[in-house]
Design a protein around this motif. Structure first.
Motif, PDB file in Angstrom:
ATOM      1  N   ASP A 188       0.705  -1.388   0.122  1.00 60.81           N
ATOM      2  CA  ASP A 188      -0.122  -0.445  -0.265  1.00 60.81           C
ATOM      3  C   ASP A 188       0.794   0.983  -0.057  1.00 60.81           C
ATOM      4  OD1 ASP A 188      -2.438   1.670  -0.145  1.00 60.81           O
ATOM      5  OD2 ASP A 188      -3.202   0.944   1.907  1.00 60.81           O
ATOM      6  N   THR A 189       0.363   2.270  -0.763  1.00 62.18           N
ATOM      7  CA  THR A 189       1.381   3.993  -0.483  1.00 62.18           C
ATOM      8  C   THR A 189       0.543   4.386   0.880  1.00 62.18           C
ATOM      9  OG1 THR A 189      -0.519   4.603  -2.174  1.00 62.18           O
ATOM     10  CG2 THR A 189       1.377   3.367  -2.892  1.00 62.18           C
ATOM     11  N   LEU A 190       1.614   5.089   1.224  1.00 68.38           N
ATOM     12  CA  LEU A 190       0.747   6.197   2.489  1.00 68.38           C
ATOM     13  C   LEU A 190       1.256   7.027   2.187  1.00 68.38           C
ATOM     14  CD1 LEU A 190       0.450   5.990   5.432  1.00 68.38           C
ATOM     15  CD2 LEU A 190       2.747   5.741   6.016  1.00 68.38           C
ATOM     16  N   PRO A 191       1.094   8.181   1.261  1.00 64.41           N
ATOM     17  CA  PRO A 191       1.160   9.539   0.769  1.00 64.41           C
ATOM     18  C   PRO A 191       0.817   9.763   2.185  1.00 64.41           C
ATOM     19  CG  PRO A 191      -0.738   9.087   0.273  1.00 64.41           C
ATOM     20  CD  PRO A 191      -0.634   7.646   0.753  1.00 64.41           C
ATOM     21  N   VAL A 192       1.997  11.045   2.272  1.00 66.05           N
ATOM     22  CA  VAL A 192       1.868  12.310   3.752  1.00 66.05           C
ATOM     23  C   VAL A 192       2.198  13.379   2.862  1.00 66.05           C
ATOM     24  CG1 VAL A 192       2.826  10.238   5.121  1.00 66.05           C
ATOM     25  CG2 VAL A 192       4.599  12.022   3.606  1.00 66.05           C
ATOM     26  N   GLY A 193       1.812  14.745   4.030  1.00 66.62           N
ATOM     27  CA  GLY A 193       1.788  15.960   3.875  1.00 66.62           C
ATOM     28  C   GLY A 193       3.448  16.072   2.678  1.00 66.62           C
ATOM     29  N   VAL A 194       3.328  17.468   2.694  1.00 67.79           N
ATOM     30  CA  VAL A 194       5.091  18.138   2.075  1.00 67.79           C
ATOM     31  C   VAL A 194       5.784  18.409   2.976  1.00 67.79           C
ATOM     32  CG1 VAL A 194       6.027  19.743   0.590  1.00 67.79           C
ATOM     33  CG2 VAL A 194       3.823  19.069   0.215  1.00 67.79           C
ATOM     34  N   GLY A 195       6.112  18.345   4.009  1.00 64.42           N
ATOM     35  CA  GLY A 195       6.821  18.704   5.610  1.00 64.42           C
ATOM     36  C   GLY A 195       8.243  18.063   5.273  1.00 64.42           C
ATOM     37  N   ALA A 196       8.592  18.539   5.552  1.00 61.79           N
ATOM     38  CA  ALA A 196      10.451  17.803   5.079  1.00 61.79           C
ATOM     39  C   ALA A 196      10.680  16.864   6.369  1.00 61.79           C
ATOM     40  CB  ALA A 196      11.248  18.882   6.207  1.00 61.79           C
ATOM     41  N   ASP A 197       9.891  16.276   7.650  1.00 62.30           N
ATOM     42  CA  ASP A 197       9.849  15.066   7.984  1.00 62.30           C
ATOM     43  C   ASP A 197       8.944  14.907   8.246  1.00 62.30           C
ATOM     44  OD1 ASP A 197      12.410  15.178   8.475  1.00 62.30           O
ATOM     45  OD2 ASP A 197      12.453  16.385  10.453  1.00 62.30           O
ATOM     46  N   ALA A 198       7.642  14.718   7.369  1.00 58.60           N
ATOM     47  CA  ALA A 198       6.111  14.345   7.418  1.00 58.60           C
ATOM     48  C   ALA A 198       5.877  13.038   7.018  1.00 58.60           C
ATOM     49  CB  ALA A 198       5.151  15.199   5.543  1.00 58.60           C
ATOM     50  N   ALA A 199       6.447  12.027   6.553  1.00 56.37           N
ATOM     51  CA  ALA A 199       7.159  10.684   5.795  1.00 56.37           C
ATOM     52  C   ALA A 199       7.432   9.842   7.055  1.00 56.37           C
ATOM     53  CB  ALA A 199       7.674  10.491   4.330  1.00 56.37           C
ATOM     54  N   ASP A 200       8.982  10.700   7.713  1.00 59.65           N
ATOM     55  CA  ASP A 200       9.741  10.178   8.407  1.00 59.65           C
ATOM     56  C   ASP A 200       8.416   9.895  10.009  1.00 59.65           C
ATOM     57  OD1 ASP A 200      11.301  10.663   7.542  1.00 59.65           O
ATOM     58  OD2 ASP A 200      12.532  11.816   8.729  1.00 59.65           O
ATOM     59  N   PHE A 201       7.660  10.537  10.372  1.00 59.20           N
ATOM     60  CA  PHE A 201       6.807  10.513  11.210  1.00 59.20           C
ATOM     61  C   PHE A 201       5.713   9.695  11.030  1.00 59.20           C
ATOM     62  CE2 PHE A 201       8.768  15.267  12.346  1.00 59.20           C
ATOM     63  CZ  PHE A 201       9.828  14.656  13.952  1.00 59.20           C
ATOM     64  N   ALA A 202       4.852   9.966   9.954  1.00 59.84           N
ATOM     65  CA  ALA A 202       4.132   8.894   9.495  1.00 59.84           C
ATOM     66  C   ALA A 202       4.498   7.617   9.119  1.00 59.84           C
ATOM     67  CB  ALA A 202       3.696   9.225   8.126  1.00 59.84           C
ATOM     68  N   ILE A 203       5.267   7.364   9.021  1.00 58.75           N
ATOM     69  CA  ILE A 203       5.726   5.912   9.055  1.00 58.75           C
ATOM     70  C   ILE A 203       6.137   5.421  11.023  1.00 58.75           C
ATOM     71  CG2 ILE A 203       8.209   4.074   8.975  1.00 58.75           C
ATOM     72  CD1 ILE A 203       8.774   5.739   6.299  1.00 58.75           C
ATOM     73  N   VAL A 204       7.245   6.287  11.321  1.00 55.77           N
ATOM     74  CA  VAL A 204       6.902   5.812  12.925  1.00 55.77           C
ATOM     75  C   VAL A 204       5.562   5.496  13.660  1.00 55.77           C
ATOM     76  CG1 VAL A 204       8.070   7.210  15.335  1.00 55.77           C
ATOM     77  CG2 VAL A 204       9.125   6.910  13.543  1.00 55.77           C
ATOM     78  N   GLN A 205       4.799   6.106  13.149  1.00 53.93           N
ATOM     79  CA  GLN A 205       3.236   5.867  13.862  1.00 53.93           C
ATOM     80  C   GLN A 205       2.567   5.174  13.931  1.00 53.93           C
ATOM     81  OE1 GLN A 205       1.270   8.573  13.039  1.00 53.93           O
ATOM     82  NE2 GLN A 205       0.853  10.714  14.071  1.00 53.93           N
ATOM     83  N   GLU A 206       3.311   4.191  12.612  1.00 55.33           N
ATOM     84  CA  GLU A 206       2.515   2.940  12.057  1.00 55.33           C
ATOM     85  C   GLU A 206       3.127   1.496  12.649  1.00 55.33           C
ATOM     86  OE1 GLU A 206      -0.106   2.463   9.945  1.00 55.33           O
ATOM     87  OE2 GLU A 206      -0.677   4.804  10.292  1.00 55.33           O
ATOM     88  N   LEU A 207       4.778   1.800  13.129  1.00 54.22           N
ATOM     89  CA  LEU A 207       5.429   0.875  12.913  1.00 54.22           C
ATOM     90  C   LEU A 207       5.642  -0.152  14.624  1.00 54.22           C
ATOM     91  CD1 LEU A 207       9.031   2.809  13.169  1.00 54.22           C
ATOM     92  CD2 LEU A 207       7.715   0.695  11.325  1.00 54.22           C
ATOM     93  N   GLN A 208       5.579  -1.190  14.509  1.00 54.08           N
ATOM     94  CA  GLN A 208       5.012  -1.465  15.360  1.00 54.08           C
ATOM     95  C   GLN A 208       6.443  -3.355  15.467  1.00 54.08           C
ATOM     96  OE1 GLN A 208       3.070  -2.799  16.985  1.00 54.08           O
ATOM     97  NE2 GLN A 208       1.699  -1.126  15.502  1.00 54.08           N
ATOM     98  N   PRO A 209       7.116  -3.646  17.151  1.00 54.89           N
ATOM     99  CA  PRO A 209       8.271  -3.782  16.773  1.00 54.89           C
ATOM    100  C   PRO A 209       8.442  -5.633  15.669  1.00 54.89           C
ATOM    101  CG  PRO A 209       7.350  -3.487  18.854  1.00 54.89           C
ATOM    102  CD  PRO A 209       6.131  -3.731  18.483  1.00 54.89           C
TER     103      PRO A 209
END
Length: 167
Positions: free
Chosen positions: A58-79
């Protein structure tokens, strides 16, 4: 639990290789990136887009902010999940969440070395801010792609074995 491979797709030269590993290992993958990118261009016509027992993407489109993708990924992560990134800061956050992290040249980030990596990044940034120059990365080579794919396969295998031990 099967790990999910999260790709920090902004300027990621190994998206195709990461998806090939996900398909071969039958684990899900999520491509995260700026919403202005055409993230779906990385998908094959027959790729399942919703969770199945094996591979899906799947895709996870995020906003244009500098670290937007980073924070979106971190929110989804599981061990046990795996993050593919060129960003040492994202790698550090992933490790802190119990996930694994790998660079696009195949370097596996570890808790034992991430503090030093962050320190070096900070010092190089200070030099550049003061007008100095730091050495850029070497050209991206086919060896980098091969090392990346081999190390990602190894990480997926480790994560699958660790997941089996927990159940």
């Amino acid at each position: 639990m099967k790990p999910t491979i999260y790709l920090d797709a902004d300027a990621c030269p190994v998206t195709a290789e990461a998806l090939a590993v996900a398909r071969a290992c039958q684990v899900p993958a999520v491509i995260a990136g700026n919403s202005t990118q055409n993230l779906a261009r990385h998908l094959r016509r027959g790729d399942p887009r919703t969770p199945t027992g094996g591979f899906w993407v799947d895709t996870l489109p995020v906003g244009v902010g500098a670290d937007a993708a980073d924070f979106a990924i971190v929110q989804e992560l599981q061990p046990g999940d795996i993050v593919v990134t060129q960003d040492i800061g994202l790698a550090a956050m992933a490790l802190g969440r119990g996930a694994r992290a790998i660079g696009v040249r195949g370097r596996v980030f570890t808790l034992a070395t991430i503090d030093l990596d962050l320190h070096i990044r900070h010092e190089e940034k200070k030099v550049r801010r003061q007008g100095g120059r730091t050495r850029g990365p070497a050209p991206f080579e086919d060896d980098d792609r091969e090392r990346f794919a081999a190390n990602l396969r190894r990480l997926v295998g480790e994560s699958l074995r660790d997941g089996e031990r927990e159940h």
